[in-house]
Design a protein around this motif. Structure first.
Motif, mmCIF file in Angstrom:
data_model
loop_
_atom_site.group_PDB
_atom_site.id
_atom_site.type_symbol
_atom_site.label_atom_id
_atom_site.label_comp_id
_atom_site.label_asym_id
_atom_site.label_seq_id
_atom_site.Cartn_x
_atom_site.Cartn_y
_atom_site.Cartn_z
ATOM 1 N N THR A 14 0.832 -1.195 0.000
ATOM 2 C CA THR A 14 0.000 0.000 0.000
ATOM 3 C C THR A 14 0.869 1.248 0.000
ATOM 4 O O THR A 14 2.101 1.182 0.064
ATOM 5 C CB THR A 14 -0.989 -0.022 1.191
ATOM 6 O OG1 THR A 14 -1.985 0.987 0.984
ATOM 7 C CG2 THR A 14 -0.303 0.213 2.525
ATOM 8 N N GLY A 15 0.202 2.390 -0.079
ATOM 9 C CA GLY A 15 0.890 3.680 -0.133
ATOM 10 C C GLY A 15 -0.108 4.707 -0.616
ATOM 11 O O GLY A 15 -1.145 4.345 -1.198
ATOM 12 N N GLY A 16 0.165 5.959 -0.386
ATOM 13 C CA GLY A 16 -0.726 7.019 -0.829
ATOM 14 C C GLY A 16 -0.745 7.133 -2.347
ATOM 15 O O GLY A 16 0.037 6.482 -3.040
ATOM 16 N N ILE A 17 -1.675 7.948 -2.846
ATOM 17 C CA ILE A 17 -1.756 8.147 -4.296
ATOM 18 C C ILE A 17 -0.393 8.589 -4.847
ATOM 19 O O ILE A 17 0.254 9.464 -4.280
ATOM 20 C CB ILE A 17 -2.870 9.160 -4.655
ATOM 21 C CG1 ILE A 17 -3.043 9.235 -6.170
ATOM 22 C CG2 ILE A 17 -2.627 10.545 -4.041
ATOM 23 C CD1 ILE A 17 -4.310 9.966 -6.609
ATOM 24 N N GLY A 18 0.045 7.920 -5.911
ATOM 25 C CA GLY A 18 1.288 8.291 -6.563
ATOM 26 C C GLY A 18 2.557 7.971 -5.793
ATOM 27 O O GLY A 18 3.642 8.417 -6.164
ATOM 28 N N SER A 19 2.446 7.164 -4.733
ATOM 29 C CA SER A 19 3.649 6.859 -3.944
ATOM 30 C C SER A 19 4.596 5.932 -4.705
ATOM 31 O O SER A 19 5.796 5.895 -4.416
ATOM 32 C CB SER A 19 3.251 6.214 -2.616
ATOM 33 O OG SER A 19 2.437 5.086 -2.860
ATOM 34 N N GLY A 20 4.055 5.167 -5.654
ATOM 35 C CA GLY A 20 4.898 4.239 -6.415
ATOM 36 C C GLY A 20 4.488 2.781 -6.253
ATOM 37 O O GLY A 20 5.287 1.879 -6.526
ATOM 38 N N LYS A 21 3.240 2.531 -5.849
ATOM 39 C CA LYS A 21 2.777 1.145 -5.677
ATOM 40 C C LYS A 21 2.869 0.356 -6.981
ATOM 41 O O LYS A 21 3.337 -0.777 -6.979
ATOM 42 C CB LYS A 21 1.309 1.104 -5.216
ATOM 43 C CG LYS A 21 1.065 1.672 -3.838
ATOM 44 C CD LYS A 21 -0.404 1.607 -3.472
ATOM 45 C CE LYS A 21 -1.277 2.460 -4.385
ATOM 46 N NZ LYS A 21 -1.023 3.905 -4.320
ATOM 47 N N VAL A 143 6.802 15.277 -3.236
ATOM 48 C CA VAL A 143 7.230 14.418 -4.355
ATOM 49 C C VAL A 143 6.007 13.669 -4.901
ATOM 50 O O VAL A 143 5.782 13.597 -6.117
ATOM 51 C CB VAL A 143 8.318 13.418 -3.889
ATOM 52 C CG1 VAL A 143 8.661 12.429 -5.007
ATOM 53 C CG2 VAL A 143 9.555 14.158 -3.405
ATOM 54 N N GLN A 144 5.208 13.152 -3.976
ATOM 55 C CA GLN A 144 3.971 12.437 -4.334
ATOM 56 C C GLN A 144 3.058 13.348 -5.162
ATOM 57 O O GLN A 144 2.585 12.958 -6.237
ATOM 58 C CB GLN A 144 3.297 12.089 -3.012
ATOM 59 C CG GLN A 144 2.503 10.827 -2.937
ATOM 60 C CD GLN A 144 1.876 10.687 -1.536
ATOM 61 O OE1 GLN A 144 2.487 11.049 -0.518
ATOM 62 N NE2 GLN A 144 0.676 10.180 -1.484
ATOM 63 N N VAL A 145 2.829 14.547 -4.678
ATOM 64 C CA VAL A 145 1.947 15.497 -5.379
ATOM 65 C C VAL A 145 2.489 15.779 -6.773
ATOM 66 O O VAL A 145 1.756 15.730 -7.771
ATOM 67 C CB VAL A 145 1.798 16.814 -4.576
ATOM 68 C CG1 VAL A 145 1.050 17.864 -5.397
ATOM 69 C CG2 VAL A 145 1.076 16.560 -3.250
ATOM 70 N N GLY A 146 3.771 16.032 -6.859
ATOM 71 C CA GLY A 146 4.388 16.357 -8.150
ATOM 72 C C GLY A 146 4.260 15.211 -9.138
ATOM 73 O O GLY A 146 3.935 15.411 -10.312
ATOM 74 N N ARG A 147 4.481 13.983 -8.668
ATOM 75 C CA ARG A 147 4.399 12.828 -9.576
ATOM 76 C C ARG A 147 2.978 12.622 -10.078
ATOM 77 O O ARG A 147 2.767 12.292 -11.250
ATOM 78 C CB ARG A 147 4.903 11.559 -8.877
ATOM 79 C CG ARG A 147 6.429 11.535 -8.758
ATOM 80 C CD ARG A 147 6.915 10.279 -8.050
ATOM 81 N NE ARG A 147 8.365 10.325 -7.853
ATOM 82 C CZ ARG A 147 9.025 9.594 -6.962
ATOM 83 N NH1 ARG A 147 8.360 8.764 -6.174
ATOM 84 N NH2 ARG A 147 10.336 9.691 -6.851
ATOM 85 N N VAL A 148 1.986 12.808 -9.206
ATOM 86 C CA VAL A 148 0.591 12.612 -9.649
ATOM 87 C C VAL A 148 0.192 13.713 -10.628
ATOM 88 O O VAL A 148 -0.469 13.453 -11.640
ATOM 89 C CB VAL A 148 -0.384 12.569 -8.457
ATOM 90 C CG1 VAL A 148 -1.825 12.425 -8.942
ATOM 91 C CG2 VAL A 148 -0.031 11.421 -7.518
ATOM 92 N N ASN A 182 10.530 5.506 -1.532
ATOM 93 C CA ASN A 182 10.517 5.862 -2.956
ATOM 94 C C ASN A 182 10.710 7.363 -3.160
ATOM 95 O O ASN A 182 10.137 7.959 -4.068
ATOM 96 C CB ASN A 182 9.225 5.369 -3.631
ATOM 97 C CG ASN A 182 9.328 5.418 -5.148
ATOM 98 O OD1 ASN A 182 10.433 5.337 -5.708
ATOM 99 N ND2 ASN A 182 8.208 5.570 -5.828
ATOM 100 N N GLY A 183 11.521 7.957 -2.306
ATOM 101 C CA GLY A 183 11.868 9.362 -2.500
ATOM 102 C C GLY A 183 13.018 9.529 -3.482
ATOM 103 O O GLY A 183 13.338 10.645 -3.885
ATOM 104 N N GLY A 184 13.633 8.424 -3.877
ATOM 105 C CA GLY A 184 14.768 8.489 -4.802
ATOM 106 C C GLY A 184 14.367 8.133 -6.216
ATOM 107 O O GLY A 184 13.195 8.266 -6.587
ATOM 108 N N ASP A 185 15.341 7.670 -7.025
ATOM 109 C CA ASP A 185 15.022 7.359 -8.425
ATOM 110 C C ASP A 185 14.503 5.918 -8.551
ATOM 111 O O ASP A 185 14.438 5.169 -7.576
ATOM 112 C CB ASP A 185 16.221 7.626 -9.343
ATOM 113 C CG ASP A 185 17.427 6.760 -8.984
ATOM 114 O OD1 ASP A 185 17.262 5.786 -8.204
ATOM 115 O OD2 ASP A 185 18.535 7.064 -9.474
#
Ligand code: COD
Ligand code: ATP
Length: 208
Positions: A14-21, A143-148, A182-185
């Protein structure tokens, strides 16, 4: 908790929206895990001719159904994340079907272990007992917001409104057995998944 010896070892992811699941699940899948993805099940239920379409049409009217008979995702997103009552109405239709179909897919899986991807695992509570271990994909909120925003072309306020309906980072981390940072590449994400794969293989073998 694992109770039946013929059921597979299950890792909840699991993870928040756009976390990288999805990115993490793709890698677990490449390594040989079976992936059961509740977002994918939700999409299938609401595709043209999907099993949930009649109930959604009855509850929300024709305005939420596209000409080809699918859920109008943008229109529903705008409603569901602006009004909690609308979101609960939609969830009341979809969640029982998602729960049943994901359970079916888990028991049908033939793989060393299953990764059960559930965005709302910590929020809903009902999936935790199906999982032998809980893995949280975590990254800083900005980072999450930016990716989504990049991936889904959603305005920042809507991404933050969706996140406000979900568990906090702290709540998820408190529930986790394992955390993928998942804060990295993507290479860093993959390296962590590869390490966890070895761990889950060993845990699944120990159970067999
Ligand atoms: C509102 C809908 C139509 C918007 O569709 P859209 O294509 O924009 O999003 P998608 O379904 O791909 O979900 C993307 C992400 O949004 C978040 N999200 C989706 N549903 C919810 C929800 N009910 N509550 C909080 N966050 C949610 C999750 O992080 C999910 O990974 C859709 O999300 C939906 O049908 N939601 C209800 C079903 C549900 O709860 N799904 C979550 C998986 S069990
Ligand atoms: N480490 C990373 N570096 C750069 N981009 C990434 C990284 N991890 C994921 N992404 C990208 O960020 C976006 C969100 O990732 P992903 O779709 O895997 O998240 P998710 O948790 O499955 O999202 P959702 O909850 O919306 O289904 C995607 O466009 C993905 O390609």
């Amino acid at each position: 908790m694992h109770t039946m010896s013929n059921s597979p070892y299950v890792v909840g992811l699991t993870g928040g929206i756009g976390s990288g699941k999805s990115a993490a699940a793709d890698r677990f899948g490449e390594l040989g895990a079976a992936i059961v993805d509740t977002d994918a099940i939700a999409h299938a239920l609401t595709a043209p001719g999907g099993l949930a379409i009649p109930a959604i049409r009855a509850a929300f009217g024709d305005a939420l159904i596209t000409p080809d008979g699918a859920l109008d995702r943008k229109a529903m997103r705008d409603r569901a994340f602006a009004d909690p009552n609308e979101r609960r109405r939609l969830e009341a239709i979809l969640h029982p079907a998602i729960g049943a179909e994901s359970a079916r897919q888990v028991s049908a899986a033939r793989a060393p272990y299953v990764v059960l991807v559930v965005p709302l695992l910590v929020e809903s509570g009902k999936y935790r007992e199906r999982c032998d271990s809980l893995c949280v994909v975590d990254c800083p909120i900005d980072v999450q917001v930016g990716r989504v925003m990049t991936r889904s072309r959603l305005p920042e306020e809507q991404v933050r409104a969706i996140m406000a309906t979900q568990a906090s980072r702290e709540q998820r981390l408190a529930a986790a057995d394992e955390v993928i940072d998942n804060g990295g590449d993507l290479a860093a994400l993959i390296a962590q998944v590869d390490r966890l794969h070895e761990k889950y293989l060993a845990a699944a073998r120990a159970l067999a």
